[in-house]
Motif scaffolding. Structure first.
Motif, PDB file in Angstrom:
ATOM      1  N   GLU A 130       0.841  -1.208   0.000  1.00 23.61           N
ATOM      2  CA  GLU A 130       0.000   0.000   0.000  1.00 23.61           C
ATOM      3  C   GLU A 130       0.876   1.259   0.000  1.00 23.61           C
ATOM      4  O   GLU A 130       0.598   2.220  -0.727  1.00 23.61           O
ATOM      5  N   MET A 131       1.920   1.231   0.817  1.00 24.31           N
ATOM      6  CA  MET A 131       2.796   2.406   0.885  1.00 24.31           C
ATOM      7  C   MET A 131       3.511   2.627  -0.450  1.00 24.31           C
ATOM      8  O   MET A 131       3.630   3.773  -0.908  1.00 24.31           O
ATOM      9  N   ARG A 132       3.980   1.560  -1.076  1.00 24.02           N
ATOM     10  CA  ARG A 132       4.653   1.701  -2.377  1.00 24.02           C
ATOM     11  C   ARG A 132       3.710   2.373  -3.384  1.00 24.02           C
ATOM     12  O   ARG A 132       4.120   3.227  -4.171  1.00 24.02           O
ATOM     13  N   GLN A 133       2.443   1.942  -3.329  1.00 22.52           N
ATOM     14  CA  GLN A 133       1.485   2.388  -4.339  1.00 22.52           C
ATOM     15  C   GLN A 133       1.030   3.834  -4.115  1.00 22.52           C
ATOM     16  O   GLN A 133       0.828   4.587  -5.069  1.00 22.52           O
ATOM     17  N   HIS A 134       0.898   4.228  -2.844  1.00 23.84           N
ATOM     18  CA  HIS A 134       0.204   5.498  -2.585  1.00 23.84           C
ATOM     19  C   HIS A 134       1.016   6.599  -1.913  1.00 23.84           C
ATOM     20  O   HIS A 134       0.635   7.769  -2.019  1.00 23.84           O
ATOM     21  N   CYS A 135       2.077   6.278  -1.192  1.00 22.21           N
ATOM     22  CA  CYS A 135       2.679   7.383  -0.427  1.00 22.21           C
ATOM     23  C   CYS A 135       4.193   7.387  -0.360  1.00 22.21           C
ATOM     24  O   CYS A 135       4.775   8.365   0.111  1.00 22.21           O
ATOM     25  N   VAL A 136       4.868   6.303  -0.794  1.00 20.94           N
ATOM     26  CA  VAL A 136       6.335   6.271  -0.638  1.00 20.94           C
ATOM     27  C   VAL A 136       6.996   7.415  -1.377  1.00 20.94           C
ATOM     28  O   VAL A 136       7.913   8.062  -0.848  1.00 20.94           O
ATOM     29  N   SER A 137       6.556   7.702  -2.591  1.00 16.17           N
ATOM     30  CA  SER A 137       7.214   8.773  -3.369  1.00 16.17           C
ATOM     31  C   SER A 137       7.078  10.118  -2.651  1.00 16.17           C
ATOM     32  O   SER A 137       8.011  10.933  -2.651  1.00 16.17           O
ATOM     33  N   GLN A 138       5.887  10.347  -1.998  1.00 15.61           N
ATOM     34  CA  GLN A 138       5.700  11.607  -1.268  1.00 15.61           C
ATOM     35  C   GLN A 138       6.587  11.658  -0.021  1.00 15.61           C
ATOM     36  O   GLN A 138       7.126  12.699   0.329  1.00 15.61           O
ATOM     37  N   ILE A 139       6.718  10.467   0.651  1.00 17.34           N
ATOM     38  CA  ILE A 139       7.573  10.406   1.849  1.00 17.34           C
ATOM     39  C   ILE A 139       9.029  10.692   1.461  1.00 17.34           C
ATOM     40  O   ILE A 139       9.722  11.462   2.132  1.00 17.34           O
ATOM     41  N   VAL A 140       9.492  10.102   0.343  1.00 17.60           N
ATOM     42  CA  VAL A 140      10.866  10.324  -0.109  1.00 17.60           C
ATOM     43  C   VAL A 140      11.078  11.806  -0.437  1.00 17.60           C
ATOM     44  O   VAL A 140      12.110  12.392  -0.094  1.00 17.60           O
ATOM     45  N   ARG A 141      10.079  12.396  -1.085  1.00 18.71           N
ATOM     46  CA  ARG A 141      10.178  13.836  -1.412  1.00 18.71           C
ATOM     47  C   ARG A 141      10.292  14.656  -0.132  1.00 18.71           C
ATOM     48  O   ARG A 141      11.087  15.589  -0.039  1.00 18.71           O
ATOM     49  N   ALA A 142       9.498  14.251   0.896  1.00 15.86           N
ATOM     50  CA  ALA A 142       9.547  14.954   2.191  1.00 15.86           C
ATOM     51  C   ALA A 142      10.927  14.812   2.818  1.00 15.86           C
ATOM     52  O   ALA A 142      11.485  15.785   3.343  1.00 15.86           O
ATOM     53  N   TRP A 143      11.503  13.590   2.777  1.00 19.16           N
ATOM     54  CA  TRP A 143      12.867  13.374   3.315  1.00 19.16           C
ATOM     55  C   TRP A 143      13.849  14.343   2.653  1.00 19.16           C
ATOM     56  O   TRP A 143      14.644  14.989   3.333  1.00 19.16           O
ATOM     57  N   PHE A 144      13.777  14.405   1.316  1.00 16.97           N
ATOM     58  CA  PHE A 144      14.711  15.252   0.564  1.00 16.97           C
ATOM     59  C   PHE A 144      14.556  16.718   0.965  1.00 16.97           C
ATOM     60  O   PHE A 144      15.552  17.422   1.213  1.00 16.97           O
ATOM     61  N   ASP A 145      13.309  17.167   1.052  1.00 10.06           N
ATOM     62  CA  ASP A 145      13.057  18.581   1.366  1.00 10.06           C
ATOM     63  C   ASP A 145      13.520  18.921   2.780  1.00 10.06           C
ATOM     64  O   ASP A 145      14.116  19.980   3.016  1.00 10.06           O
ATOM     65  N   ILE A 146      13.228  18.007   3.727  1.00  8.46           N
ATOM     66  CA  ILE A 146      13.618  18.266   5.128  1.00  8.46           C
ATOM     67  C   ILE A 146      15.135  18.365   5.247  1.00  8.46           C
ATOM     68  O   ILE A 146      15.664  19.288   5.869  1.00  8.46           O
ATOM     69  N   ILE A 147      15.854  17.404   4.622  1.00  6.86           N
ATOM     70  CA  ILE A 147      17.318  17.394   4.723  1.00  6.86           C
ATOM     71  C   ILE A 147      17.880  18.659   4.075  1.00  6.86           C
ATOM     72  O   ILE A 147      18.788  19.295   4.623  1.00  6.86           O
ATOM     73  N   SER A 148      17.334  19.001   2.907  1.00  6.32           N
ATOM     74  CA  SER A 148      17.814  20.204   2.213  1.00  6.32           C
ATOM     75  C   SER A 148      17.579  21.447   3.065  1.00  6.32           C
ATOM     76  O   SER A 148      18.431  22.353   3.116  1.00  6.32           O
ATOM     77  N   MET A 149      16.435  21.510   3.742  1.00  8.59           N
ATOM     78  CA  MET A 149      16.064  22.695   4.505  1.00  8.59           C
ATOM     79  C   MET A 149      16.829  22.806   5.829  1.00  8.59           C
ATOM     80  O   MET A 149      17.266  23.885   6.230  1.00  8.59           O
TER      81      MET A 149
END
Length: 989
Positions: free
Chosen positions: A183-202
Motif C-alpha cells: 500500500e505504501m509503495r502504491q500510494h505514499c512512498v514517493s511523497q515520503i521520499v520527497r519529504a525526506w529530501f526537502d527536510i534534509i535540504s532545509m
C-alpha cells in the motif's frame, strides 16, 4: 491529582520509599481501572491534560494493550475517536480549544511509546480503514522539528514492529507487513521520499540532529522501496555532499553513509547492480577513512566501503561476460586498498565477516593465474590484515602470562577467533606461496626488532603465522625446505628472542619448531640448535611450569621422530635433564602439580625412547637405565621401610612422592620393546623385573590408598607389554594384592588387567585365571543386580555408576574368556558353583539390557559356549542341563520374544548387528542340537507367537539351508509380520 494519578505514581516509584503492600494496592487499583469499558477515554483525556510523564506512559501503554488485545470489541465510533485522538497528539494538534499538554515536548521514551501505539493502529486499520494515514501526516511536517521527529519515530517503530525481517515474525505479521509495504509503495512512498529530501535540504545547516534522524529512518526503507526514488540526480549527489562536507556533524555524515550503504546493499539483478556501483564513483570517500579511526563517521564509512566491496565481489562471481568481470575487477582493485586499511585500523560492524570476504576474494585469484602485480600487492595486504587481526591485545599481556581467569578466557577467545584466519592464511599460501613465505619471514624479522613494549604480541603473532602455515605443507615440501623454508627454519632456531620468558611466546616457539621437525630430519646439522631450544631456559628449563611441562611433551615427540639421529647426543641430553628428573621425583612436590595430562612425566618417556634403542651399546644402555632406576627404587624402598613410623602429616607427601616415582618408571619403560628386554638384551629385562618386585611391595604396605593401587596396576599393565611371558612369576603376588580390595572401582582395574593378560597370552593364563575366577565371580555377583539397575530420581549416584561400569567390564571379561578358548574355566571344580548365576545373568542381559552392544556381547558369549560345550546331536552332554537351558530359555526368550518386542528397532545399525548374531545363534543351535532345537522352537516359540503354519515351514527350510543372509532376511520379515499379527497381545517373558 486524583486517585488514579496517585496510584500510577506509586506504581512507578523507584525511590524505595514506598512499601511493597502499598505498591501492590496501587497495582490492583490501576488494573481495576483498566477493566472499565471507557478506559480509552480516560487515557486520552489524561494524555491531553496531565503533565506527569508516569501518567502519560501508563496511559499510552494501556492504549497499546487495548488496541492490541481488545480492539475488535470496540464500536466503530469509539475506534474513530481513538484513531483521531492518537493522530492529533502525534501531529501536535489539540483535541479542542482547551489548553492541552504537548506530548511531543516530552522525553524520548514517551514519544517512542506514542509511535508504538500509532503502529498498533496501523497494524489493525491500515489500509482498509485508514488508508490516508501517511498522506494525512505529511502536511503536518511543516509544523517543524517536533512533528518531523515524531514522523521519524513512527517510521522506525513501523520497521521494527512490523516490516523488518531482521526480527522473528509470525505468519500473520508477515502478511500484514507485506500488505502495508504494498500500500505504501502504491500510494505514499514517493511523497515520503520527497519529504525526506526537502527536510534534509532545509535543515542540514540549522538542525543536523533532525536530519540525522530522517536519514536513519530513510536507511531502513531503502531495501524495499523503488530504488529509482533514491538513485537519481537529486538524492545521490545530496547524500555524497553530506558525507564529504567537513563542517557537518559526524553523526549526520555517518547517517548519509548509512543510506549509501543501504543503496549499495539493495537486492537486484547483478548486471543492474554493477552499473549502479559503477555510477556511484565511490572513490570520492576513500580520502576520508585514513583520518581518525575511532570516530563514528569513520565506522560508518568503513561499513560503506566493506559493503561496497562485498557487492562488487559478488558481481564478479555471478556475472560471466568478460566485460562485466573486467569492470568488477577494476572496481575491486580501486576499493581494496581502502578496505584493507579499515580492516586494520577501524572498528568494523559485526555483520561484516572479514574472513568470509577475503576468502571469497582469494578464491577469485585462483582463476587469475598468474597473478598480476596489483593482485600480488593485494595478497601482501591480505596477509597484513591477517597479522593485525591475530595480534593479542597488550592490555592482557600479564593475565596471559600468569594465565589467570581473565587470561584463560582471552586465550580461549583468541584460539577460536584465529581458526578461520589461519584457514585463510593457508588459502593465501596456496595461491601465492612465495609472497606468503616472504611475508612471514619479514614479520618475524620485524617482530624481533620491534620495541619491547610491542615485542611480545608482534613476535607471538609472527610465530603463530609460521606455525599455522606449516599445517598446509606437504611432507615433501617440509623435508626439502621448499621456498624460503630452508631460510626460515634455521633463522627460527638461531634467533634469541628478548621476550622468550613470556609464556605465550615460549609455547608457540616450541610448537613451531616441533611442526617443522621433518625439515630437521633431512638437515641434521640443525639438531644441536633444536636440542638447545628444548633443553635450555626456552623449553624444559623455562621459569613457567606450563611451558616446562609442554616442552617435556614436545621433546618426547622430537625424540620419537629423530630417534637414531639423537644417539650421538644422549650423554648431553641426559646431563641437561638431571635436575628435571630429580625435581619430578623429589620428596616435596604436591599433588596440585600433578593435575592434567601434561604432568612432566613425558620427559621420562623421551629418555626411555632415547636409551631404549638397540643402536645404544648394551653397556651404555645398562648404565643409563641403572642410573635412573636404582635411585628411584631406593627411594621407594626407603619409603616402604619407614611407612609404619610416618606421621599423618607426612603420609600424603610421601604417598604423592611414590606416585611420582611410579609414573616416572612407567613412562621410562615405554621406550623399551618386548623383543629387546626378553630376547636381544635380557639383562635389561632383569632390571625391570627387579623394579616390578619393588613396586609390588607398595600394594602390601599401602593396600588402602587407591591412587597408589591405580599407579602400580598401570605399571603391571606396562610390564605385561614389556616383559611378555616372563612377567608370569610376578602375577600371583600382584593379583593376590589386587584381590585384597573388593570396591567396584578396584575390581574394574583388576578385570582390565586380566583382559589384557588373556588377550596377550590366551590359554597360557589358564592356571592363573582358574585360581582367581571364583573370588572375582563371587564378589561381583554379590554386588551387581541380577536384573536391571534402579532408575528414576536419586538413582544416578556415584555408587550406581561405579556398579554399572563394573557390570559392563564384567561382560567384556566373560566375552574375552569365552573367545580365547578358556571357557573350561567356568566348568572347573572351583568355579562350577557360579555357572548357574552367570548363565542367568547372560540370558537376562542378552534379552533386556538397554545397551545393544552389551546384548550383542552376551549373545556372542552364549554362541561360543554352545560351540565349546555341545557336541553333535545325540552325543553325550558335556555340561548336563546346558542344552535344555539353551533350547528352552535362550532360544525362545532371546532369539524370538526379545526381537518381537517393538523396542527392538531394526532401523538402528547396532540393533541390526545384534539381530545378525541372534540369527547366527539359531544356526549354531540347529547344527548342534538338530531337531531337538527346531521342534521346540517351532512348537513352543513360534506357535505361542501365533505364527502361521506356512511361515513356520519356510523358517525350517531357511534354517536347514546354507544361505545365512537369506535366513536373516526371512527371519526379519517373519518378525515384522508377527508383530503386526500380535498387535501387543503376546506378553513376552
Amino acid at each position: 491529582m486524583d486517585d488514579l494519578d496517585k496510584a500510577i505514581l506509586i506504581l512507578f516509584d523507584e525511590s524505595g520509599a514506598v512499601d511493597s503492600d502499598l505498591k501492590l494496592k496501587a497495582k490492583e487499583y490501576c488494573d481495576k481501572i483498566k477493566e472499565e469499558a471507557a478506559i480509552y477515554r480516560i487515557c486520552i483525556e489524561r494524555l491531553c491534560f496531565s503533565n506527569l510523564v508516569q501518567v502519560q506512559f501508563w496511559c499510552l501503554q494501556t492504549l497499546h494493550d487495548v488496541i492490541r488485545v481488545g480492539y475488535s470489541a470496540i464500536s466503530p465510533e469509539e475506534r474513530y475517536l481513538i484513531r483521531k485522538s492518537v493522530f492529533s497528539i502525534a501531529c501536535f494538534e489539540g483535541l479542542d480549544d482547551r489548553n492541552v499538554v504537548r506530548v511531543l515536548e516530552g522525553p524520548a521514551f514517551i514519544k517512542n511509546k506514542l509511535a508504538q501505539v500509532l503502529v498498533t493502529l496501523i497494524y489493525s486499520e491500515y489500509p482498509l480503514v485508514w488508508s490516508s494515514l501517511f498522506v494525512d501526516f505529511l502536511p503536518h511536517l511543516s509544523k517543524g522539528a517536533a512533528v518531523i521527529d515524531m514522523f521519524c519515530r513512527v517510521l522506525n517503530a513501523l520497521d521494527v514492529e512490523l516490516i523488518s525481517l531482521d526480527y522473528p515474525r509470525t505468519p500473520e505479521e508477515l502478511t500484514v507487513g507485506g500488505r502495508v509495504k504494498d500500500e505504501m509503495r502504491q500510494h505514499c512512498v514517493s511523497q515520503i521520499v520527497r519529504a525526506w529530501f526537502d527536510i534534509i535540504s532545509m535543515y542540514r545547516n540549522s538542525d543536523q540532529e533532525l536530519c540525522t534522524s530522517v536519514l536513519e529512518s530513510m536507511r531502513r526503507y531503502v531495501s524495499w522501496i523503488d530504488i529509482g526514488l533514491i538513485v537519481n540526480d537529486a538524492f545521490i549527489p545530496l547524500l555524497f555532499e553530506l558525507v564529504l562536507v567537513d563542517g557537518l556533524s559526524d553523526q549526520l555524515r555517518g547517517a548519509a553513509a548509512g543510506c549509501l550503504l543501504a543503496v549499495v546493499s539493495k537486492r537486484m539483478d547483478h548486471q543492474t547492480k554493477l552499473s549502479l556501483l559503477q555510477s556511484l564513483r565511490i572513490s570520492r570517500v576513500f580520502g576520508l577513512v585514513n583520518k581518525d579511526g575511532d570516530s563514528e563517521l569513520i565506522s560508518s564509512l568503513a561499513a560503506l566501503l566493506t559493503g561496497y566491496a562485498v557487492e562488487v565481489l559478488e558481481c564478479f562471481k555471478r556475472l560471466n561476460s568478460e566485460d562485466s568481470k573486467g569492470i568488477s575487477m577494476e572496481l575491486l582493485d580501486e576499493v581494496l586498498p581502502s578496505v584493507f586499511y579499515v580492516m586494520q585500523h577501524c572498528e568494523l560492524d559485526t555483520t561484516f565477516n572479514i574472513v568470509q570476504f577475503l576468502s571469497g576474494y582469494v578464491a577469485t585469484m585462483k582463476s587469475l593465474s598468474p597473478l598480476r602485480e596489483k593482485q600480488l600487492l593485494h595478497v601482501g595486504q591480505i596477509l597484513e590484515v591477517i597479522r593485525s587481526q591475530v595480534l593479542y591485545d597488550p592490555m592482557y599481556r600479564d593475565n596471559l602470562d600468569v594465565l589467570d581467569k581473565i587470561g584463560r578466557e582471552e586465550e580461549d577467545r583468541m584460539v577460536e577467533f584465529r581458526k578461520d584466519l589461519f584457514v585463510l592464511l593457508r588459502c593465501v599460501g596456496r595461491v601465492a606461496p612465495d609472497v606468503t613465505h616472504l611475508f612471514i619471514q619479514n614479520s618475524l624479522v620485524s617482530a624481533v626488532a620491534s620495541p619491547s613494549d610491542r615485542n611480545v604480541e608482534e613476535v607471538e603473532a609472527a610465530l603463530s603465522l609460521l606455525y599455522a602455515f606449516g599445517e598446509s605443507m606437504s611432507d615433501e615440501a617440509m623435508r626439502t625446505g621448499s621456498g624460503l623454508l630452508s631460510e626460515l627454519v634455521p633463522m627460527l632456531l638461531s634467533t634469541r628472542l628478548s621476550c622468550h620468558s613470556n609464556r605465550l611466546v615460549a609455547l608457540v616457539y616450541l610448537e613451531t619448531v616441533t611442526r617443522y621437525l621433518k625439515f630437521i630430519l633431512e638437515n641434521t646439522q640443525y639438531i644441536p640448535l633444536v636440542l638447545s631450544a628444548f633443553l635450555d631456559e626456552r623449553g624444559i628449563h623455562h621459569p613457567s611450569i606450563n611451558v616446562s611441562r609442554r616442552a617435556s611433551y614436545l621433546f618426547m615427540r622430537v625424540v620419537k621422530l629423530l630417534k637414531v639421529k639423537l644417539v650421538p647426543f644422549i650423554e648431553t641430553i641426559l646431563q641437561s635433564l638431571q635436575d628435571t628428573v630429580a625435581r619430578f621425583t623429589s620428596m616435596n612436590c604436591t599433588s596440585k602439580e600433578l593435575l592434567g595430562s601434561e604432568d612432566g612425566s613425558h620427559i621420562f618417556e623421551a629418555i626411555g625412547l632415547l636409551i631404549g634403542m638397540e643402536d645404544v651399546p648394551l653397556a651404555k644402555q645398562s648404565d643409563y637405565l641403572s642410573s635412573l632406576l636404582t635411585p628411584l627404587c631406593q627411594q621407594v624402598e626407603a619409603l616402604i621401610m619407614n611407612a609404619k613410623v610416618l606421621t599423618p602429616e607426612e603420609t600424603p607427601v610421601k604417598v604423592t612422592n611414590v606416585q611420582q616415582i611410579i609414573i616416572a618408571i612407567n613412562s621410562l619403560s615405554k621406550g623399551f620393546s618386548e623383543r629387546l628386554v626378553t630376547a636381544s638384551r635380557p639383562a635389561i629385562g632383569v632390571m625391570f623385573k627387579q623394579t616390578l618386585d619393588v613396586l609390588l611391595q607398595v600394594l602390601i604396605v599401602f593396600p588402602k590408598i587407591e591412587p597408589l593401587r591405580s599407579r602400580v596396576t598401570s605399571f603391571i599393565h606396562r610390564m605385561v607389554e614389556t616383559l611378555g611371558a616372563s612377567v608370569f612369576p610376578y602375577l600371583p603376588k600382584a593379583l593376590e594384592q589386587l584381590l585384597s580390595e573388593s570396591e567396584p572401582k578396584e575390581m574394574v582395574g583388576l578385570l582390565l588387567l586380566l583382559n589384557q593378560l588373556i588377550c596377550k597370552f590366551s590359554t597360557l593364563v589358564h592356571d592363573i585365571l582358574d585360581e582367581v575366577f571364583p573370588t572375582i565371580a563371587g564378589r561381583i555377583l554379590s554386588v551387581i543386580p541380577r536384573d536391571v539397575f534402579p532408575s528414576g530420581p536419586g538413582t544416578n549416584t556415584e555408587e550406581i555408576r561405579e556398579l554399572q561400569e563394573l557390570q559392563r567390564i564384567l561382560y567384556t571379561f566373560l566375552h574375552v574368556i569365552a573367545t580365547h578358548d578358556l571357557s573350561s574355566i567356568f566348568l572347573s571344580p572351583k568355579s562350577r558353583g557360579y555357572l548357574h548365576p552367570i548363565m542367568q545373568l547372560l540370558l537376562f542381559t542378552a534379552c533386556k539390557h538397554k545397551d545393544i552392544l552389551v546384548r550383542k556381547a552376551c549373545v556372542q558369549i552364549l554362541i561360543r559356549l554352545i560351540k565349546d560345550w555341545c557336541a553333535k546331536p545325540l552325543a553325550e552332554e558335556k555340561v548336563p542341563g546346558f542344552q535344555s537351558f539353551i533350547i528352552e530359555n535362550f532360544a525362545t526368550n532371546c532369539c524370538l520374544y526379545s526381537v518381537l518386542d517393538r523396542s527392538f528397532e531394526f532401523r538402528d545399525a547396532n540393533t541390526l548387528v545384534l539381530f545378525g548374531e541372534i540369527v547366527l545363534a539359531q544356526k549354531v543351535m540347529y547344527e548342534k542340537f538338530g531337531d531337538n532345537f527346531l521342534v521346540h522352537f517351532v512348537s513352543k516359540g513360534l506357535s505361542a507367537a501365533h505364527c502361521p503354519q506356512d511361515l513356520a515351514e519356510q523358517y525350517c527350510q531357511k534354517l536347514q539351508g546354507t544361505d545365512i543372509k537369506a535366513l536373516k532376511s526371512f527371519y526379519q520379515s517373519l518378525v515384522e509380520n508377527l508383530r503386526v499379527q500380535q498387535n501387543g497381545s503376546l506378553v513376552f517373558r
